[in-house]
Enzyme design. Structure first.
Site, PDB file in Angstrom:
ATOM      1  N   CYS A 121       0.838  -1.203   0.000  1.00 26.24           N
ATOM      2  CA  CYS A 121       0.000   0.000   0.000  1.00 26.24           C
ATOM      3  C   CYS A 121       0.871   1.251   0.000  1.00 26.24           C
ATOM      4  O   CYS A 121       0.609   2.213  -0.726  1.00 26.24           O
ATOM      5  CB  CYS A 121      -0.955  -0.016   1.185  1.00 26.24           C
ATOM      6  SG  CYS A 121      -0.163  -0.054   2.821  1.00 26.24           S
ATOM      7  N   ALA A 152      -5.161  -2.396   9.736  1.00 26.49           N
ATOM      8  CA  ALA A 152      -4.023  -3.307   9.613  1.00 26.49           C
ATOM      9  C   ALA A 152      -4.446  -4.678  10.127  1.00 26.49           C
ATOM     10  O   ALA A 152      -4.480  -4.922  11.327  1.00 26.49           O
ATOM     11  CB  ALA A 152      -2.831  -2.791  10.400  1.00 26.49           C
ATOM     12  N   THR A 163      -1.218  -7.798   7.202  1.00 27.83           N
ATOM     13  CA  THR A 163      -0.362  -6.605   7.264  1.00 27.83           C
ATOM     14  C   THR A 163       0.605  -6.680   8.431  1.00 27.83           C
ATOM     15  O   THR A 163       1.805  -6.411   8.304  1.00 27.83           O
ATOM     16  CB  THR A 163      -1.228  -5.339   7.391  1.00 27.83           C
ATOM     17  OG1 THR A 163      -2.087  -5.242   6.252  1.00 27.83           O
ATOM     18  CG2 THR A 163      -0.366  -4.094   7.480  1.00 27.83           C
TER      19      THR A 163
END
Length: 308
Positions: free
Chosen positions: A133, A165, A169
């Site tokens: 990202c 998140a 992530t």
């Protein structure tokens, strides 16, 4: 009377937030793609339940379940929204079948693709990597600066809401920093890159913010740098509508005592860009711009593959 061309069939692996948002984006916005399957590993996941309600074929047996679907042979593109480790396994399993993969994890098995920078460079690669990202948000800025001046050093700080998140992530923080830094160099053109990610626990959840610092030579043209950055922001916003400058680009000289001088190998100018990314809220909340920019970029690449 002409008939519309058939839509390219895609499958999505990963029924979490990213995979589900990607499914919704294809169903709602794409004129050239259709979702042939959503594969997950949790039979009780919200994503699989939503897919079934929308009439999308599902499996909770992951990539092996995808292979077993009756329509598998008709699928041309597979988007992997799992994790770096899972993608390595999935890519190995899928390799004999000749499908084109779009990897939304930091696994980086294939070439990095940032649509506003190098969309057409790797159209025939078997596995396209969407970086991260932070990479999708900041590599375009570094690439724009590189068109005008030599970028001796690029550093980005991506700040995202802790609520956006997920497990993938959090498990891939090291991969995030390594992959993003490398993309700043390979795609962005920086001689040296560094990436930092911050999980912001603030409540209410803040939007994604990205700071991009580029060190360029003393004689770089400030007006040309600003124009290049403005132009690339407009280009990214064409497929990520919530992508915008938070304030004007700042350019200042750096001298001998500046900490960046040692990193950049001497005096120069510091070009600082401050970005904000608001999500489209197709499935995810608007503050999850970090996830939205990934799914929007992946959709842009899949549509380009379908129409090449």
């Amino acid at each position: 009377m002409s008939l519309a061309a058939p839509r390219t069939k895609v499958a999505i692996i990963g029924s979490g937030n990213i995979g589900t948002d990607l499914m919704i984006k294809v169903l709602r916005t794409s004129e050239v793609l259709t979702v042939a399957a959503l594969a997950g590993i949790d039979p009780a996941s919200d994503g699989l339940a939503l897919a079934r309600r929308l009439g999308v074929p599902t499996t909770h047996d992951g990539v092996n379940g995808l292979l077993a679907l009756p329509d598998f042979d008709a699928i041309d593109i597979i988007l992997d929204a799992t994790s770096a480790a899972a993608h390595q396994h999935n890519a190995t399993v899928l390799e004999p079948y000749g499908k084109q993969l779009i990897d939304l994890t930091p696994a980086a098995l294939g070439p990095y693709v940032v649509p506003s920078v190098n969309l057409d460079e790797h159209l025939w690669a078997p596995d396209l990597n969407m970086v991260t990202c932070g990479g999708q948000a900041t590599v375009p800025i570094v690439a724009a600066v590189s068109q005008v001046a030599h970028v001796r050093y690029a550093e980005i700080i991506a700040s995202i809401s802790a609520r956006s998140a997920g497990p993938g992530t959090r498990a891939n923080i090291d991969e995030f920093t390594e992959t993003t830094a490398r993309a700043l160099e390979v795609v962005g053109g920086a001689a040296r890159g560094k990436a930092v990610i911050i999980l912001n626990p603030a409540d209410p959840p803040p939007l994604m913010r990205d700071t991009v610092h580029c060190v360029v030579d003393d004689d770089a043209d400030g007006v040309a740098l600003t124009k290049a950055i403005d132009a690339i922001v407009t280009e990214v916003a064409a497929y990520v509508p919530g992508y915008r400058l938070k304030q004007q680009v700042q350019i200042r000289p750096i001298g001998r005592d500046d900490p960046l001088t040692a990193l950049a190998g001497g005096n120069g100018q510091l070009v600082s860009t401050f970005l904000e990314v608001e999500g489209a809220a197709h499935y995810l909340p608007a503050y999850a711009g970090n996830l939205d920019i990934m799914t929007s970029a992946a959709l842009r690449v899949a549509e380009r593959l379908a129409t090449r």
